[in-house]
Write an enzyme that holds these catalytic residues in place. Structure first.
Site, short mmCIF file in Angstrom:
data_model
loop_
_atom_site.label_atom_id
_atom_site.label_comp_id
_atom_site.label_asym_id
_atom_site.label_seq_id
_atom_site.Cartn_x
_atom_site.Cartn_y
_atom_site.Cartn_z
N ASP A 1 29.50 51.04 39.50
CA ASP A 1 28.05 50.69 40.08
C ASP A 1 27.10 51.19 39.22
O ASP A 1 26.10 50.43 38.79
CB ASP A 1 27.86 51.43 41.55
CG ASP A 1 28.92 51.40 42.58
OD1 ASP A 1 30.05 51.20 42.06
OD2 ASP A 1 28.49 51.58 43.69
N GLU B 1 38.52 44.10 45.88
CA GLU B 1 39.17 44.90 46.40
C GLU B 1 40.10 44.66 47.75
O GLU B 1 40.73 45.37 48.37
CB GLU B 1 38.58 46.17 46.71
CG GLU B 1 37.98 46.97 45.44
CD GLU B 1 37.09 48.25 45.86
OE1 GLU B 1 36.78 48.50 46.83
OE2 GLU B 1 36.83 48.92 44.94
C1 BGC Z 1 33.15 48.27 46.27
C2 BGC Z 1 33.28 48.92 44.89
C3 BGC Z 1 32.30 49.89 44.82
C4 BGC Z 1 32.44 51.11 45.75
C5 BGC Z 1 31.11 52.01 45.42
C6 BGC Z 1 33.44 49.78 47.30
O1 BGC Z 1 33.15 49.24 48.80
O2 BGC Z 1 34.28 47.42 46.75
O3 BGC Z 1 33.06 48.00 44.05
O4 BGC Z 1 32.44 50.50 43.41
O5 BGC Z 1 32.28 50.65 46.87
O6 BGC Z 1 29.89 51.43 46.01
#
Ligand code: BGC
Length: 763
Positions: free
Chosen positions: A362, A503
């Site tokens: 992020d 994800e």
């Molecule tokens: C997202 C990731 C992100 C993380 C922290 C997750 O829900 O899929 O891309 O880095 O949250 O914000």
């Protein structure tokens, strides 16, 4: 819901911050907020939104962040002050930012009746965050249970000018109250992270003048010293000190009659052993030197003015968007470390317990561009954090059987992997959930390289690249050599068993286009950096080669991988397949789920979502966005169009990841889908203000804040970087008349003042 009444009369009560109040030109109300150009104003107190609003009203100064809980407390309040780098161990999830002693408490009683919003009656209420100066204020007209009417005007700020100095003020005015007002100003050493107390009380005492508290984290042994002094004006009053263990307090008692006021100021200092060997001594020395509250505030105001001079964005014609962008940038500015390069911005900033203060991709991909282009020195601090965590990344690579440095998916103080291995279900009979990101979401190493390259391109900071950046880029490139696999049948390199940006798919994911292309891009740049170092700083090159055991052999391997790494792009259709076999998964029409209020993973289950063509967040589109800045393969407007048409309708943009909407806003603006671009932009803009996802209580969505800035500049501003500097091709949303911002580029500031009626300049 408690409504404010009688506000016009209420506004006439003397308020120390009134003279600083910004003239409201245009306002819009939503979620019990009024949005003005520089102030966020809450007009009602709703206990049901307590935790959401605590997050929203977080203040900070790059050293610490404090949630917007009330000085006098409230049942179930989650007060938290998080200080960068103050991590302590926790079972199962390794380490987390410890909730530090609370510097806010002010307990006020009127003839023995304690002021609290859950008691008595709120006759009028307004809370205001002035983004221009970082001042959080609250005005309450309150009737005590026995019927006395008083006004209380609170203010607080964390000084941006001196990160160890904090201020709280309360002006108390009697309307018809006659009697004794007692104010207890305390430091609360019993702060907890949701039931877990990280602190040992070490000592406490009476300072001259004031109080102090010394505590130490239980496992990491970080010491913290906090000192405070209370002053009373407009009234004669003695101040007494009481030493309740863990809760040193200064108390003053004042006689008040109708029409009279008294103002109490509490200035606080805080240090930890991360900065100085003797934090309690440092806190007391600083307290003795600090000016009175008004001067402390003035210095803070000047520091904010200087910050906004570079980082402000002006939007005309849309007050909600104007306030929201400033609010989101404010939240980033207050958590960006100014004097510490061993820490970085966490996914939930310093505003809540979500993700426990851990740092993700992020930061590099979503948040850093704002800093690179408007506060490059702060961007450098955060990139240097990655340098200092390289040893952790090396341990992670070694532990996984690889070479070089492999950054942690979730990183804390050392850079070792701190993503929890397991998540426990809320259902006591449910199965534990294995969190695979720690093992498989390896694109983070390329993301860090991407941000470093971008910083270097924008700043031309060769000295930093020589001393820090090169080592990061090259040692992570060494890692890729050991991570890619040669597929001898197809004569190509592949990367198997990964998780891409999306994800929802985490098992048997091979050749994720995002990961593979980012790795290829990383290695292309590693070769350039390697050659540059040799050409310009041969001694440094030699030292680094020795340290990383690099030879020209590695350089050739990088080139070989660049030439032969498989990128699943079909030049006939222009489509990029998210990973091997993605197009064979069961398709889904998200329009059939339009009325949903949950994520597709909640609806379909983890396995159900993984078997379908549904994305948690942009993946191929994310790649196209990152390659767009330098117009590199596979980016072209044509490819973007085709892949947008395929992937955007399959992305769970509203309920998936909060990282998605701002990215879609940029790409939709590129494609002239102005309605979609604006809708996504506002979704990102309001994620915390209006609690769009219902989880703002656990902290600010920092990536969304950073993505929002990118959406403004690169999406609506259409900024592209050319050898002659940044050039804009605006696509302003219909109701915007003007968009104005500044960008730093190779030693100069470029000011963009884009008007709706202006013709776009030729590129
Ligand atoms: C997202 C990731 C992100 C993380 C922290 C997750 O829900 O899929 O891309 O880095 O949250 O914000």
């Amino acid at each position: 819901m408690i409504k404010a009444q009688d506000l016009s009369e209420f506004h006439q009560t003397p308020n120390p911050s009134q003279s600083r109040a910004v003239q409201m030109t245009e306002t819009v109300s939503a979620c019990s907020f009024i949005y003005t150009d520089w102030a966020l104003i809450e007009t009602q107190f709703d206990p049901a939104q307590l935790h959401h609003k605590e997050t929203v009203f977080t203040i900070g100064n790059g050293y610490l962040g404090s949630r917007g809980s009330f000085e006098e407390g409230y049942p179930r309040a989650v007060a938290a002050t998080l200080i960068h780098g103050v991590f302590d161990d926790v079972p199962v999830v390794y380490t987390e930012l410890a909730n530090c002693p609370d510097w806010l408490p002010l307990m006020i009683t009127f003839n023995g009746e304690r002021f609290r919003l859950d008691q008595g009656e709120i006759l009028a209420y307004e809370r205001r965050l002035d983004l221009r100066s970082g001042l959080l204020s609250r005005a309450v007209r309150w009737r005590s249970p026995s019927g006395s009417k008083v006004d209380l005007n609170f203010e607080r700020f964390a000084s941006l000018a001196d990160e160890h100095a904090l201020g709280v003020r309360c002006q108390i005015s009697s309307l018809d109250f006659e009697g004794l007002v007692e104010v207890q100003a305390s430091l609360n050493g019993y702060s907890e992270n949701k039931g877990f107390n990280h602190w040992e009380q070490v000592s406490q005492g009476k300072a001259d003048p004031g109080i102090w508290l010394q505590v130490r984290t239980r496992n990491s042994r970080i010491e913290l010293g906090m000192a405070a002094r209370l002053t009373v004006s407009e009234a004669e009053s003695a101040i007494e000190v009481s030493n309740v263990p863990g809760y040193p307090t200064q108390t003053t008692t004042v006689q008040l009659s109708p029409g009279q006021s008294v103002t109490v100021d509490k200035v606080v200092t805080v240090f930890t052993s991360r900065q100085v060997p003797d934090p309690i001594q440092a806190a007391q020395t600083k307290l003795a030197e600090l000016p009175a509250y008004p001067d402390l505030f003035k210095a803070n105001e000047r520091a904010w003015e200087e910050t906004w001079r570079k980082s402000d964005v002006v939007i005309e014609g849309d007050i909600s968007a104007q306030l929201a962008i400033r609010y989101n940038l404010f939240q980033l500015i207050i958590c960006a470390p100014r004097h510490d390069e061993q820490v970085s911005i966490a996914a939930k900033t310093l505003s809540g317990f979500g993700y426990r203060g851990h740092v993700f991709w992020d930061t590099e991909i979503f948040i850093l561009p704002f800093f690179i282009y408007s506060q490059p020195a702060l961007a450098r601090n955060m990139l240097t954090y990655r340098y200092h965590t390289l040893d952790g990344a090396r341990r992670k690579a070694k532990d996984s059987g690889y070479k070089g440095a492999m950054f942690a998916w979730e990183s804390a103080d050392t850079g070792d992997e701190v993503t929890p291995r397991w998540a426990l279900p809320t259902d006591p009979y449910g199965a534990d959930i294995r969190i695979w990101c720690r093992d498989r979401e390896i694109h983070i190493s390329a993301d860090v390289a991407y941000a470093i390259w971008r910083y270097w391109q924008v700043t031309r900071d060769d000295a930093w690249m020589r001393d820090y950046g090169a080592e990061i880029i090259l040692d992570t490139a060494v890692f890729w050599i050991s991570r890619v696999e040669l597929n001898t049948k197809d004569e190509r390199y592949e990367i198997r068993d990964v998780i891409g940006a999306d994800e929802y798919h985490e098992h048997d994911i091979h050749n994720n286009a995002f990961t593979n292309r980012m790795v290829q891009w990383h290695l292309e740049k590693a070769i350039l950096v390697y050659d540059w170092l040799h050409a310009h700083f041969p001694e440094n090159a030699a030292q680094l080669e020795e340290k990383l055991q690099l030879t020209s052999k590695q350089r050739s391997r990088w080139q070989d991988i660049v030439n032969n790494l498989w990128i699943p792009y079909d030049s006939k259709t222009g489509l990029i397949e998210q990973f091997d076999g993605f197009f064979n998964l069961e398709d889904i029409d998200l329009r059939e789920y339009d009325s949903r209020t949950q994520s597709m993973q909640d609806i379909l289950g983890m396995e159900g979502a993984s078997k379908r063509q549904v994305l948690k967040q942009p993946d191929v589109l994310m790649l196209l966005y990152l390659m767009r800045e330098s117009q590199e393969f596979p980016y072209s407007l044509e490819t973007l169009k085709k892949n947008w048409n395929y992937y955007a309708p399959r992305t769970d943009i509203t309920y998936g990841s909060s990282l998605g909407p701002a990215m879609h806003a940029i790409l939709a603006a590129d494609l002239d889908l102005s309605e979609e671009a604006y809708e996504r932009f506002m979704q990102a803009a309001m994620v915390d203000l209006e609690n769009v996802r219902g989880n703002a209580d656990s902290g600010i969505h920092a990536a969304s804040c950073g993505g929002l800035w990118q959406a403004l500049v690169f999406g609506f501003g259409g900024v592209q970087l050319t050898q002659d500097g940044p050039i804009a091709t605006p696509h302003l949303p219909p109701k915007w008349n003007r968009l104005k911002f500044k960008l730093y580029w190779r030693g100069d500031w470029h000011e963009f003042d884009l008007r709706a009626d202006a013709k776009p300049p030729a590129l």
